[in-house]
Design an enzyme around this catalytic site. Structure first.
Site, PDB file in Angstrom:
ATOM      1  N   LYS A 112       8.904  16.169 110.472  1.00 41.60           N
ATOM      2  CA  LYS A 112       9.572  16.963 111.143  1.00 41.60           C
ATOM      3  C   LYS A 112       9.637  16.975 112.660  1.00 41.60           C
ATOM      4  O   LYS A 112      10.489  17.477 113.357  1.00 41.60           O
ATOM      5  CB  LYS A 112       9.874  18.634 110.634  1.00 41.60           C
ATOM      6  CG  LYS A 112      10.249  18.573 109.239  1.00 41.60           C
ATOM      7  CD  LYS A 112      10.544  20.236 108.917  1.00 41.60           C
ATOM      8  CE  LYS A 112      11.416  20.146 107.529  1.00 41.60           C
ATOM      9  NZ  LYS A 112      11.534  21.482 107.142  1.00 41.60           N
ATOM     10  N   LYS A 194      13.231  12.698  99.820  1.00 42.50           N
ATOM     11  CA  LYS A 194      13.457  13.838  98.674  1.00 42.50           C
ATOM     12  C   LYS A 194      14.801  14.645  99.141  1.00 42.50           C
ATOM     13  O   LYS A 194      15.100  14.787 100.446  1.00 42.50           O
ATOM     14  CB  LYS A 194      12.411  15.007  98.815  1.00 42.50           C
ATOM     15  CG  LYS A 194      12.194  15.686 100.294  1.00 42.50           C
ATOM     16  CD  LYS A 194      11.266  17.102 100.017  1.00 42.50           C
ATOM     17  CE  LYS A 194      11.708  18.019 101.143  1.00 42.50           C
ATOM     18  NZ  LYS A 194      11.567  19.415 100.979  1.00 42.50           N
ATOM     19  N   LYS A 197      17.273  20.294 102.406  1.00 36.52           N
ATOM     20  CA  LYS A 197      18.587  21.047 103.125  1.00 36.52           C
ATOM     21  C   LYS A 197      18.987  20.729 104.283  1.00 36.52           C
ATOM     22  O   LYS A 197      19.982  20.729 104.837  1.00 36.52           O
ATOM     23  CB  LYS A 197      17.828  22.593 103.153  1.00 36.52           C
ATOM     24  CG  LYS A 197      18.000  23.511 101.928  1.00 36.52           C
ATOM     25  CD  LYS A 197      17.633  24.805 102.431  1.00 36.52           C
ATOM     26  CE  LYS A 197      16.396  25.529 101.784  1.00 36.52           C
ATOM     27  NZ  LYS A 197      15.078  25.698 102.540  1.00 36.52           N
TER      28      LYS A 197
END
Ligand code: AQP
Length: 329
Positions: A112, A194, A197
């Site tokens: 991230k 994966k 969201k």
């Protein structure tokens, strides 16, 4: 005495079938066997920028999703993380116990923050410490999570063991509960990643509130592997992922799923999988609209009060062991 479970999800974006199959579905099936705490982790959400109005709305929406998934507030404790200030307090303490090196090694942080470490908030680095606090405050035995959170749970265990060693037995060392199937649902658009969201490619995820049309379209667009076989095969991640989704939605065994598609083409496979997802989500989508704001408020308030009593007890013990005393209590 029943053993305890704790788990949570962030009120960021929209929950997808990966969140459901990797986590929420298991919460529901474990809730009667364990004393259960399910948290809406809104303090985790702000580790990345959030629109305040949307975050507020998503927090209540997530409570609706927990309830519509089958979490029973008469059986389980449902609450919002920021209502129990002990989470943030213990996180500070554990920030002083966790090591920079171990936090920098977390793959979620690396993913991230990639290419923007100068610009991301320090909270993104210490996210797993807040997660450790969530879990350890409740003397949790078991933490039902998807595969992506396994490394964070290992860090939780390391931090708890370090604290217990340095200050005396304080925290129970929790175990992860990772489902044998569904722990890592991959993106439909990029099966090497994966389902997430925060993925900007909306075709990669099937959201729990997607309508039938959208689900069918996304499934039709789903990437497939070369070849024609529709079997469970890790070397063909796209088909493996779609077949896993089909299996979890229908409750069939792996052999039944493979037999069902023997000799059939990808087009047929995608249509049937889309139908299975639509049928599975239908009752959930009907239920989600049912909860009024007033009802939610009561459930979340009761949940927070119950959670706070336990959390305070653990935090007082931590402060006592570390010699942290105030003047007013
Ligand atoms: N793709 C997945 N397959 C199986 N389980 C998954 N989980 C997340 N993605 C998958 C599990 O869902 C629970 C709640 O997740 P979270 O809200 O804490 O956030 P996350 O793990 O960071 O999931 P996302 O969807 O990727 O959200 P963003 O993009 O906001 O970070 C967890 O138990 C998680 O393991």
């Amino acid at each position: 005495m029943k053993k305890r479970i704790f788990s949570g999800a962030q009120p960021t974006g929209s929950l997808h079938i990966g969140n459901y199959l990797g986590a929420l579905k298991n919460w529901v099936s474990l809730q009667n066997e364990f004393e259960s705490f399910f948290c809406i982790v809104n303090l985790h959400a702000i580790t990345l920028p959030q629109d305040p109005q949307i975050l507020k709305q998503k927090t209540l929406d997530l409570a609706r999703i927990y309830l519509a998934s089958g979490i029973d507030p008469e059986v389980s404790t449902i609450f919002i993380q920021s209502d129990v200030s002990e989470h943030a307090e213990l996180a500070w303490v554990l920030n002083c116990i966790a090591r920079m090196g171990e936090l920098e090694r977390m793959t979620q942080f690396k993913d991230k923050s990639k290419g923007k470490t100068e610009r991301v908030g320090a909270g993104l680095l210490t996210y797993p410490v807040l997660m450790a606090s969530d879990i350890l405050l409740y003397q949790t035995d078991l933490v039902p999570i998807g595969q992506d959170q396994k490394q964070h749970l290992e860090l939780t265990r390391d931090v708890a063991e370090r604290f217990n060693r340095d200050f005396g037995e304080t925290f129970k060392i929790p175990e992860a509960f990772i489902p044998p199937v569904g722990a890592k649902i991959q993106s439909l658009a990029e099966p090497a990643k994966k389902m997430s969201k925060s993925d900007e490619n909306l075709n990669g995820s099937i959201f729990l509130l997607d309508d039938a049309d959208t689900i069918t379209k996304k499934m039709k667009k789903a990437v497939t592997d070369s070849g024609t076989e529709i079997t469970f095969d890790n070397s063909r991640p796209a088909i493996n992922n779609l077949l896993t989704i089909y299996q979890l939605m229908t409750g069939k065994t792996a052999e039944e799923c493979e037999a069902n598609f023997a000799g059939k083409g990808y087009g047929h496979f995608k249509t049937e999988t889309a139908e299975a997802v639509i049928e599975y989500l239908r009752p959930f989508q009907d239920r989600v609209k049912n909860y009024t704001g007033e009802e939610l408020k009561i459930i979340l308030k009761n949940g927070a009060e119950k959670a706070k009593t336990i959390a305070r007890e653990t935090l007082n013990d931590v402060y006592e062991k570390m010699g942290i005393v105030g003047a007013i209590n």
